[in-house]
Design an enzyme around this catalytic site. Structure first.
Site, mmCIF file in Angstrom:
data_model
loop_
_atom_site.group_PDB
_atom_site.id
_atom_site.type_symbol
_atom_site.label_atom_id
_atom_site.label_comp_id
_atom_site.label_asym_id
_atom_site.label_seq_id
_atom_site.Cartn_x
_atom_site.Cartn_y
_atom_site.Cartn_z
ATOM 1 N N GLU A 348 26.899 37.135 46.691
ATOM 2 C CA GLU A 348 27.168 36.176 47.752
ATOM 3 C C GLU A 348 25.998 36.119 48.731
ATOM 4 O O GLU A 348 25.706 35.073 49.314
ATOM 5 C CB GLU A 348 28.457 36.540 48.491
ATOM 6 C CG GLU A 348 28.942 35.466 49.451
ATOM 7 C CD GLU A 348 30.360 35.706 49.925
ATOM 8 O OE1 GLU A 348 31.300 35.438 49.150
ATOM 9 O OE2 GLU A 348 30.544 36.167 51.069
ATOM 10 N N HIS A 379 33.031 52.987 26.848
ATOM 11 C CA HIS A 379 33.931 52.550 25.778
ATOM 12 C C HIS A 379 34.203 51.049 25.861
ATOM 13 O O HIS A 379 35.116 50.553 25.205
ATOM 14 C CB HIS A 379 35.245 53.326 25.855
ATOM 15 C CG HIS A 379 35.071 54.803 25.675
ATOM 16 N ND1 HIS A 379 35.042 55.400 24.441
ATOM 17 C CD2 HIS A 379 34.868 55.792 26.582
ATOM 18 C CE1 HIS A 379 34.856 56.711 24.579
ATOM 19 N NE2 HIS A 379 34.736 56.968 25.874
ATOM 20 N N LYS A 506 36.333 25.541 48.565
ATOM 21 C CA LYS A 506 37.517 25.503 49.426
ATOM 22 C C LYS A 506 37.792 24.085 49.920
ATOM 23 O O LYS A 506 38.936 23.632 49.975
ATOM 24 C CB LYS A 506 37.326 26.435 50.625
ATOM 25 C CG LYS A 506 37.210 27.907 50.275
ATOM 26 C CD LYS A 506 36.989 28.722 51.537
ATOM 27 C CE LYS A 506 36.806 30.195 51.250
ATOM 28 N NZ LYS A 506 36.567 30.982 52.493
#
Length: 545
Positions: A348, A379, A506
């Site tokens: 960000e 893994h 937004k």
């Protein structure tokens, strides 16, 4: 950028030796390319740098006036130029009694007044003085926030769980779809649950949607709205007017400042949930560790300055070597959420393609960052690190010391810690040197499947050793990465403190939300079609019990 140092580094990047060659040519490399401060030791000898490259990177930092930019950051200059304000998160952890005047205001005095109010609230909750509407003491605290109001507190409370000395349970809710909140509310008692609404603007739709649902849940259990708001909600924001309009009592409001970026805010009142969990004493230790790193960043010469070194190496990898992926791999389960925290902090902040002067950058900036607990990642995605086609740089993080409480099973836990340390060191070896790192019996020279068991190596990494994980060293570690991000931004000429890319989605969501609620609007062909499908579908919820 076209200066001669930049061009020299670009040329050096075309012929940098591989890691095996670098180590063979310098027997002292394993100790020479290291630095330590604030109980953190970094070994960057497995990075693709030599003394010439490092000298040129430091020269580039000087040409970019990094020292001056650090001073501007720490003294309250308007380093967030696109929003015309300082980025004074370092002031949030300055010791009481120091003075920092910005715009005629003693910022330090404001910070410690806020911390004092946090301490008073924390003590009331932890000492069972804070009561719910029925007179029962608070048993559960729910932090409602998103982004910087969630990731930092989540990461720190999990990492420092063993310092918790209260039976009060602390929870976190961030997702806008309600899944976390719905699941959590089924386990809580409305009479003893306190909600913290953490939102810098007090206008974040995700957070307010969860807060409204929490309020409705409480109202289903008690009809006195004033009592609910007075006893069950705390607000943290820069906007006291909005908190008051929502119903937060003035005594329950904690204030932020516009100069606190969300992803840098856990040191402020946003860290209230951390303080409730581990106590204010340990929260102050967290701040003290960060402040110690701030002082190191401000005073250490660049060649031994931990944030400067990590930042310059990050630029070298992403911009000059073209390594566009970076993985953070803590070998300590307590740091489970640290990579998540860093994804916001780094991407960000530095995920930008426009420089401070408004011109487009002509080079790669922030790499894609991800990570996991190292032992789990082995893994999962280490296959790609060892044998994939992507170049990836890595940070390995581990404490040196752990498990000394005197419990009878500590020797077994200590052995597990040694096993974790062994894996941490072994994985960085193979990433660096590939098959050359393996003992002869594992090289499978005569194995018919040997072509599938080749490890190319030359994947650069840095190892960070903490003396031990504690509130103080965690504070130093977080501040180290904060300042690393700033160093990279200075070299790239970008502003790491705005986030316009976060805001645009937004804004668009508001218009789409209006259509979902019966409004009219036209979008692209795909969105229009998807809205049509959503509109004609009838939602039926069937119980599986």
């Amino acid at each position: 950028m076209t200066n001669s140092t930049w061009q020299t580094l670009s040329t050096l990047a075309q012929s940098v030796p591989d890691l095996t060659t670098l180590f063979k040519s310098d027997p002292t490399r394993g100790t020479a390319f290291t630095a330590h401060a604030c109980d953190i030791y970094i070994d960057y000898s497995k990075q693709l740098v030599d003394s010439r490259i490092l000298d040129k990177l430091i020269a580039l930092a000087n040409e970019c006036d990094l020292s001056g930019k650090i001073n501007n950051l720490l003294t309250g200059q308007k380093v967030n130029d696109t929003e015309n304000r300082p980025a004074l998160h370092t002031a949030l952890r300055s010791p009481k009694g120091e003075t920092l005047i910005v715009g005629g205001v003693d910022v330090n005095a404001q910070v410690h007044a806020s911390l004092q109010k946090c301490e008073a609230i924390t003590q009331r909750i932890r000492q069972k003085v804070w009561r719910g509407y029925s007179g029962k003491a608070i048993s559960d605290v729910v932090n409602i926030g998103v982004g910087g109001s969630d990731l930092g507190p989540v990461m720190a409370t999990f990492a420092l769980d063993e310092w918790a000395d209260t039976d009060i349970r602390v929870h976190f809710v961030s997702n806008m779809d309600g899944t976390q909140l719905d699941t959590l509310l089924k386990t809580l008692n409305p009479q003893t649950t306190l909600f913290i609404i953490s939102s810098k603007s007090f206008g974040t739709s995700d957070t307010l949607a969860n807060a409204k649902t929490a309020l409705a849940w409480l109202q289903s259990a008690h009809t006195n709205l004033d009592a609910i708001l007075r006893h069950h909600f705390i607000g943290i924001s820069t906007r006291p007017d909005k908190m008051t309009d929502w119903g937060i009592h003035a005594d329950n409001q904690l204030l932020l400042w516009e100069w606190v970026g969300g992803r840098f805010s856990m040191w402020s009142a946003i860290g209230l949930a951390i303080a409730i969990k581990i106590g204010m004493h340990n929260f102050y230790e967290l701040l003290a560790g960060a402040n110690q790193m701030d002082r190191h960043f401000a005073t250490a010469e660049f060649g031994k300055n931990l944030p400067v070194l990590l930042g310059l190496i990050g630029v070298w990898n992403a911009t000059f070597l073209g390594i566009n992926a970076h993985s953070v791999l803590p070998y300590d389960g307590r740091l489970k959420f640290f990579p998540n925290y860093l994804t916001q902090l780094e991407m960000e902040s530095n995920g930008k393609s426009v420089k401070r002067d408004g011109q487009k950058v002509g080079y790669a900036t922030c790499p894609i960052l991800w990570g996991d607990i190292g032992s789990n990642a082995q893994h999962a995605f280490y296959q790609l690190l060892h044998q994939g086609t992507q170049r990836v740089s890595c940070d390995f993080i581990t404490p040196i010391c752990r498990y000394d409480s005197g419990q009878i099973h500590d020797k077994y836990l200590e052995n597990q810690h040694k096993l974790s340390l062994a894996n941490c060191l072994a994985q960085s070896q193979v990433l660096a040197f590939g098959n050359d790192a393996l003992p002869d019996e594992l090289k499978n020279n005569n194995d018919k499947f040997s072509q599938f068991k080749q490890y190319r190596g030359n994947q650069p990494s840095t190892t960070l050793l903490l003396t031990a994980l504690s509130p103080k060293t965690l504070g130093s570690l977080i501040a180290l990465y904060e300042h690393k991000v700033f160093v990279m931004s200075v070299i790239w000429g970008i502003n790491p403190f705005d986030q316009w890319g976060v805001e645009v989605g937004k804004v668009m969501a508001d218009s789409v939300f209006g259509v979902l609620n019966g409004g009219a609007s036209e979008f692209d062909g795909s969105t229009n079609a998807l809205l049509t499908v959503i509109g004609v579908k009838k939602c039926t919820i069937k119980s599986t019990s």
